[in-house]
Design a protein around this motif. Structure first.
Motif, PDB file in Angstrom:
ATOM      1  N   UNK A  83       0.843  -1.202   0.000  1.00  0.00           N
ATOM      2  CA  UNK A  83       0.000   0.000   0.000  1.00  0.00           C
ATOM      3  C   UNK A  83       0.873   1.245   0.000  1.00  0.00           C
ATOM      4  N   UNK A  84       1.964   1.166   0.795  1.00  0.00           N
ATOM      5  CA  UNK A  84       2.889   2.291   0.817  1.00  0.00           C
ATOM      6  C   UNK A  84       3.411   2.567  -0.576  1.00  0.00           C
ATOM      7  N   UNK A  85       3.810   1.505  -1.235  1.00  0.00           N
ATOM      8  CA  UNK A  85       4.384   1.694  -2.574  1.00  0.00           C
ATOM      9  C   UNK A  85       3.363   2.255  -3.540  1.00  0.00           C
ATOM     10  N   UNK A  86       2.144   1.797  -3.402  1.00  0.00           N
ATOM     11  CA  UNK A  86       1.095   2.278  -4.302  1.00  0.00           C
ATOM     12  C   UNK A  86       0.870   3.770  -4.116  1.00  0.00           C
ATOM     13  N   UNK A  87       0.871   4.198  -2.864  1.00  0.00           N
ATOM     14  CA  UNK A  87       0.626   5.620  -2.587  1.00  0.00           C
ATOM     15  C   UNK A  87       1.832   6.454  -3.003  1.00  0.00           C
ATOM     16  N   UNK A  88       3.013   5.941  -2.704  1.00  0.00           N
ATOM     17  CA  UNK A  88       4.221   6.666  -3.074  1.00  0.00           C
ATOM     18  C   UNK A  88       4.332   6.813  -4.588  1.00  0.00           C
ATOM     19  N   UNK A  89       3.738   5.866  -5.305  1.00  0.00           N
ATOM     20  CA  UNK A  89       3.854   5.887  -6.762  1.00  0.00           C
ATOM     21  C   UNK A  89       2.843   6.799  -7.439  1.00  0.00           C
ATOM     22  N   UNK A  90       1.898   7.316  -6.690  1.00  0.00           N
ATOM     23  CA  UNK A  90       0.887   8.192  -7.303  1.00  0.00           C
ATOM     24  C   UNK A  90       1.557   9.419  -7.908  1.00  0.00           C
ATOM     25  N   UNK A  91       1.012   9.883  -9.006  1.00  0.00           N
ATOM     26  CA  UNK A  91       1.652  11.014  -9.682  1.00  0.00           C
ATOM     27  C   UNK A  91       1.550  12.285  -8.840  1.00  0.00           C
ATOM     28  N   UNK A  92       0.513  12.380  -8.022  1.00  0.00           N
ATOM     29  CA  UNK A  92       0.341  13.582  -7.202  1.00  0.00           C
ATOM     30  C   UNK A  92       1.280  13.605  -6.007  1.00  0.00           C
ATOM     31  N   UNK A  93       1.850  12.450  -5.672  1.00  0.00           N
ATOM     32  CA  UNK A  93       2.676  12.358  -4.471  1.00  0.00           C
ATOM     33  C   UNK A  93       4.066  12.932  -4.713  1.00  0.00           C
ATOM     34  N   UNK A  94       4.460  13.865  -3.824  1.00  0.00           N
ATOM     35  CA  UNK A  94       5.822  14.395  -3.913  1.00  0.00           C
ATOM     36  C   UNK A  94       6.762  13.512  -3.119  1.00  0.00           C
ATOM     37  N   UNK A  95       6.309  13.141  -1.938  1.00  0.00           N
ATOM     38  CA  UNK A  95       7.105  12.249  -1.107  1.00  0.00           C
ATOM     39  C   UNK A  95       6.188  11.469  -0.200  1.00  0.00           C
ATOM     40  N   UNK A  96       6.661  10.328   0.276  1.00  0.00           N
ATOM     41  CA  UNK A  96       5.884   9.517   1.215  1.00  0.00           C
ATOM     42  C   UNK A  96       6.868   8.865   2.169  1.00  0.00           C
ATOM     43  N   UNK A  97       6.616   9.054   3.465  1.00  0.00           N
ATOM     44  CA  UNK A  97       7.523   8.506   4.472  1.00  0.00           C
ATOM     45  C   UNK A  97       6.774   7.484   5.319  1.00  0.00           C
ATOM     46  N   UNK A  98       7.264   6.238   5.352  1.00  0.00           N
ATOM     47  CA  UNK A  98       6.602   5.223   6.173  1.00  0.00           C
ATOM     48  C   UNK A  98       7.040   5.328   7.639  1.00  0.00           C
ATOM     49  N   UNK A  99       6.139   5.010   8.528  1.00  0.00           N
ATOM     50  CA  UNK A  99       6.473   5.011   9.957  1.00  0.00           C
ATOM     51  C   UNK A  99       5.949   3.727  10.586  1.00  0.00           C
ATOM     52  N   UNK A 100       6.773   3.123  11.427  1.00  0.00           N
ATOM     53  CA  UNK A 100       6.318   1.992  12.233  1.00  0.00           C
ATOM     54  C   UNK A 100       6.385   2.402  13.686  1.00  0.00           C
ATOM     55  N   UNK A 101       5.323   2.103  14.393  1.00  0.00           N
ATOM     56  CA  UNK A 101       5.257   2.531  15.795  1.00  0.00           C
ATOM     57  C   UNK A 101       4.863   1.368  16.680  1.00  0.00           C
ATOM     58  N   UNK A 250       3.043   1.292  10.172  1.00  0.00           N
ATOM     59  CA  UNK A 250       1.858   1.773  10.887  1.00  0.00           C
ATOM     60  C   UNK A 250       1.172   2.920  10.153  1.00  0.00           C
ATOM     61  N   UNK A 251       1.977   3.813   9.609  1.00  0.00           N
ATOM     62  CA  UNK A 251       1.374   4.976   8.952  1.00  0.00           C
ATOM     63  C   UNK A 251       2.304   5.507   7.876  1.00  0.00           C
ATOM     64  N   UNK A 252       1.751   6.330   7.027  1.00  0.00           N
ATOM     65  CA  UNK A 252       2.547   6.960   5.976  1.00  0.00           C
ATOM     66  C   UNK A 252       2.281   8.462   6.024  1.00  0.00           C
ATOM     67  N   UNK A 253       3.348   9.244   6.092  1.00  0.00           N
ATOM     68  CA  UNK A 253       3.200  10.695   5.946  1.00  0.00           C
ATOM     69  C   UNK A 253       3.373  11.005   4.467  1.00  0.00           C
ATOM     70  N   UNK A 254       2.455  11.752   3.917  1.00  0.00           N
ATOM     71  CA  UNK A 254       2.482  12.002   2.482  1.00  0.00           C
ATOM     72  C   UNK A 254       2.557  13.495   2.208  1.00  0.00           C
ATOM     73  N   UNK A 255       3.493  13.880   1.364  1.00  0.00           N
ATOM     74  CA  UNK A 255       3.536  15.247   0.871  1.00  0.00           C
ATOM     75  C   UNK A 255       3.105  15.252  -0.582  1.00  0.00           C
ATOM     76  N   UNK A 256       2.278  16.217  -0.956  1.00  0.00           N
ATOM     77  CA  UNK A 256       1.762  16.245  -2.326  1.00  0.00           C
ATOM     78  C   UNK A 256       2.459  17.345  -3.109  1.00  0.00           C
ATOM     79  N   UNK A 257       2.436  17.138  -4.438  1.00  0.00           N
ATOM     80  CA  UNK A 257       3.028  18.171  -5.292  1.00  0.00           C
ATOM     81  C   UNK A 257       2.170  19.432  -5.229  1.00  0.00           C
ATOM     82  N   UNK A 258       0.859  19.207  -5.117  1.00  0.00           N
ATOM     83  CA  UNK A 258      -0.039  20.349  -5.021  1.00  0.00           C
ATOM     84  C   UNK A 258      -1.101  20.047  -3.980  1.00  0.00           C
ATOM     85  N   UNK A 259      -1.331  20.994  -3.135  1.00  0.00           N
ATOM     86  CA  UNK A 259      -2.333  20.805  -2.079  1.00  0.00           C
ATOM     87  C   UNK A 259      -3.707  20.526  -2.647  1.00  0.00           C
TER      88      UNK A 259
END
Lengths: 429, 256
Positions: A83-101, A250-259
């Motif tokens: 799922x992380x990879x799928x989200x990170x691969x989206x064209x709108x995604x600038x960056x995606x950081x996975x977190x395990x807690x 556990x979670x993914x922080x996602x930054x987008x190219x455009x809000x």
């Protein structure tokens, strides 16, 4: 007149002091509640900025936000690396950081993440994380620690630490066989980052490896130690290798190219078919959180306001009780030329003075408490209180208290006015 | 009679000029004051005696400008009090009138000297008069206290509430006299003193008023002091509203 008023007050300094103290305490309480409300919101709001979306397992948005960013409450369920990879691969995604807690080290939360976290995480608008010393972790058994972790545990880069499994202050499984080495200490941010131990996802998994073997490995009769076959866990370098090992985050922080794309991506995540996911907009979820806490805040503010009212009524009682005694004093002042309005001003002015003194002392007390209590608030509640000038709202509250104090002063003022008109100069009490 | 501190006001002959003065409290029980005529000249020391409850204090309130007159003429030092507004009367009182009460004359949180200088805080006129005599109002206060036999450093430094009643009344007299007011109103100031102290206090007060040329209106229910005053006024005779037995106007006696 002012000199007279002050001398008169000095003559009654004990009751006047008590009045000032009670007003001061009530003002400090009222402003303290308002300050904590404001500071907790500010502190929460400034903890996460620059992150457009947070993705986690399907759960309540507030829960996801609290656990992923603030390390409050239990972590949400795991989500898959795919799922992380799928989200990170989206064209709108600038960056995606996975977190395990879910782990702690001597009471401090441990977060597994990638080096990208230090690059993309932003707090207090646009501030990024800075390493005070050392470098970001490069291998599984390296860790970067927050400033408070370093301060409290007296850790420096280069020192080894043992990470244990399970959230909570006391953890009875310790993997002393697999010590982590601190490679860097982060500069203080005033956010939960300061309280976090960061390790790589590989390292996080290494901690877990033993646990995944199941409870059979855990033998409380042998000192509660777990003998993990995976203790000599191989170091993983690079994500490719990790991909095979790390099954869950556990979670993914996602930054987008455009809000502007945020809502679209959010819908994509929420409707993601492979597993149930939730995507939240941190800002919107914070608002949701405030709406939950508002009830409690209002209750607290109401109670504090009543305490102020009690303080003012206490002052009124004291002033009215003194009034009978002061009729003679006022008759003397009348005889030497004071008018009824002078006498009224003397008594009402006293209320104004007491309220002002109380309010000032209250503000001083508040700042005293804040200065002394800030470390405790930070340690116990993760609340970073900024010692700032009073806000407009606080000044408004203060102004309201002063106005009420003046209003209260009019009551004895008016009574003494009536007395002096009736008594004239001849008071025989 | 112009005293050593006499200003222009002091030279006017008539200090109190009352004609057909009436006053009733608002509860509608009829007038408590109904005085066809009362005149007190500058420098006169007048004893006003009458039973308690006969309205003496109300008259003092009127003369002091604390109670506003309702009907008739009330002129003090040539000025019409009926025409003055409240603050003007307060000012007038501060400038020209000293008051001594029966009891509780002193402000408890002020020192002896501060109590005496109190009128100078409210009246620049009396302050200026005081400064004409001494280099500071505090020195003038001590001068008056000395004149009234209260010069002990020990007394000056003590809290006023620890003074004896006799001492308190002398401090009150000093306060009434400082800054050369035209008139002193004394409302039974000796009633709480024992016989010896009464004599001593009265003697001091009368002497100082005579020396300064201050007009004194001394109210008492005790007419035995009469021989020591210039003149006595029987309030029951003066006030037609007085419920006392002697409703018949009695001609005022001049004794001095």
């Amino acid at each position: 007149m002012l000199g007279l008023a002050l001398k008169s007050l000095r003559n009654r300094r004990f009751t006047a002091g008590l009045t000032v103290l009670s007003i001061a305490l009530s003002v400090a309480l009222l402003m303290g509640v308002e300050r904590l409300r404001h500071e907790s919101q500010r502190s929460f709001a400034s903890t996460i900025s620059g992150t457009d979306l947070i993705v986690g397992a399907r759960s309540g948005p507030v829960h996801l936000l609290l656990s992923s960013v603030f390390r409050i409450g239990s972590p949400t369920n795991a989500i898959s690396w795919d799922s992380y990879e799928a989200i990170a691969a989206l064209s709108a995604t600038a960056w995606a950081v996975p977190i395990s807690l879910g782990d702690t080290h001597r009471g401090f939360p441990v977060a597994g993440t990638t080096a990208a976290y230090f690059e993309h995480y932003r707090y207090a608008r646009e501030r990024g994380l800075t390493l005070d010393e050392g470098r970001v972790f490069e291998s599984a058994y390296e860790a970067v620690i927050g400033s408070e972790v370093a301060r409290t545990l007296d850790y420096r880069s280069g020192r080894s630490m043992v990470l244990s499994h399970g959230a909570g202050n006391v953890s009875f499984q310790r993997h002393e066989e697999a010590p982590f080495r601190v490679t860097a200490v982060l500069r203080a941010t005033g956010t939960p980052v300061d309280r976090t131990v960061f390790v790589s996802l590989e390292g996080f998994d290494a901690m877990h490896a033993g646990m995944r073997q199941g409870p059979a490995d855990y033998d409380p009769l042998k000192g509660g130690r777990v003998r993990r076959p995976g203790a000599q866990h191989a170091e993983h370098d690079g994500r490719d290798e990790h991909k095979d090992v790390a099954q869950a985050i556990t979670a993914i922080l996602v930054g987008l190219k455009s809000r502007a794309a945020a809502l679209q991506v959010q819908r994509f995540v929420n409707e993601y078919a492979a597993e149930p996911l939730t995507a939240i907009l941190p800002g919107a979820t914070l608002l949701e959180l405030w709406s939950v806490t508002r009830v409690a805040e209002r209750a607290l503010l109401t109670i504090a306001a009543f305490v102020v009212a009690v303080g003012l009524i206490g002052m009124l009682t004291t002033l009215l009780t003194n009034l009978e005694e002061r009729r003679r004093e006022m008759a003397i002042l009348r005889a030497v030329g004071a008018g009824p309005l002078d006498v009224m001003a003397l008594v009402a002015g006293e209320a104004v003075f007491l309220t002002c003194a109380g309010a000032l002392l209250g503000v001083a007390l508040l700042y005293g408490f804040l200065l002394l209590g800030a470390p405790a608030l930070q340690a116990h509640f993760g609340l970073f209180v900024e010692i700032a000038w009073p806000s407009g709202r606080e000044l408004g509250v203060l102004g309201l208290v002063l106005a009420l104090g003046c209003l209260v002063g009019l009551v004895p003022g008016y009574r003494i006015y009536r007395f002096t008109l009736a008594d004239g100069m001849t008071v025989r009490l | 009679m112009a005293g050593p501190m006499g200003g222009t006001l002091r030279e006017r002959d008539m200090i109190v000029d009352v004609v057909d003065l009436q006053y009733a409290w608002r509860n509608g029980t009829g007038p408590v004051i109904d005085i066809p005529s009362l005149r007190i000249d500058a420098g006169e020391r007048v004893l006003l005696w009458g039973p308690s409850g006969s309205g003496k204090s109300t008259l003092l309130g009127l003369l002091g400008g604390v109670v506003p007159p309702q009907q008739g003429r009330l002129r003090l030092l040539g000025q019409d009090l009926a025409r003055m507004r409240g603050p003007q009367r307060d000012r007038f009182r501060a400038d020209h009138i000293g008051v001594i009460f029966q009891l509780f004359n002193l402000v408890p949180y002020l020192s002896v000297v501060e109590n005496v200088t109190l009128p100078c805080r409210f009246s620049s006129h009396r302050r200026a008069n005081a400064l004409r005599q001494s280099s500071s109002i505090e020195r003038e206060a001590i001068r008056w206290l000395t004149a009234l036999e209260l010069s002990d450093r020990e007394i000056l430094d003590r809290p006023v509430v620890e003074l004896s009643v006799g001492q308190q009344q002398r401090v009150a007299a000093a306060r009434a006299l400082i800054g050369a007011p035209a008139m002193v109103l004394a409302d039974e100031p000796t009633s709480a003193l024992d016989a010896d102290l009464k004599e001593a206090f009265l003697g001091l007060l009368l002497n100082e008023c005579a020396r300064e040329g201050t007009t004194l209106l001394f109210v008492s229910h005790d007419r035995s002091f009469l021989p020591r005053f210039d003149r006595g006024v029987d309030f029951a005779a003066l006030n037609r509203a007085c419920p006392g037995p002697s409703a018949e106007p009695v001609p005022r006696r001049r004794i001095a």
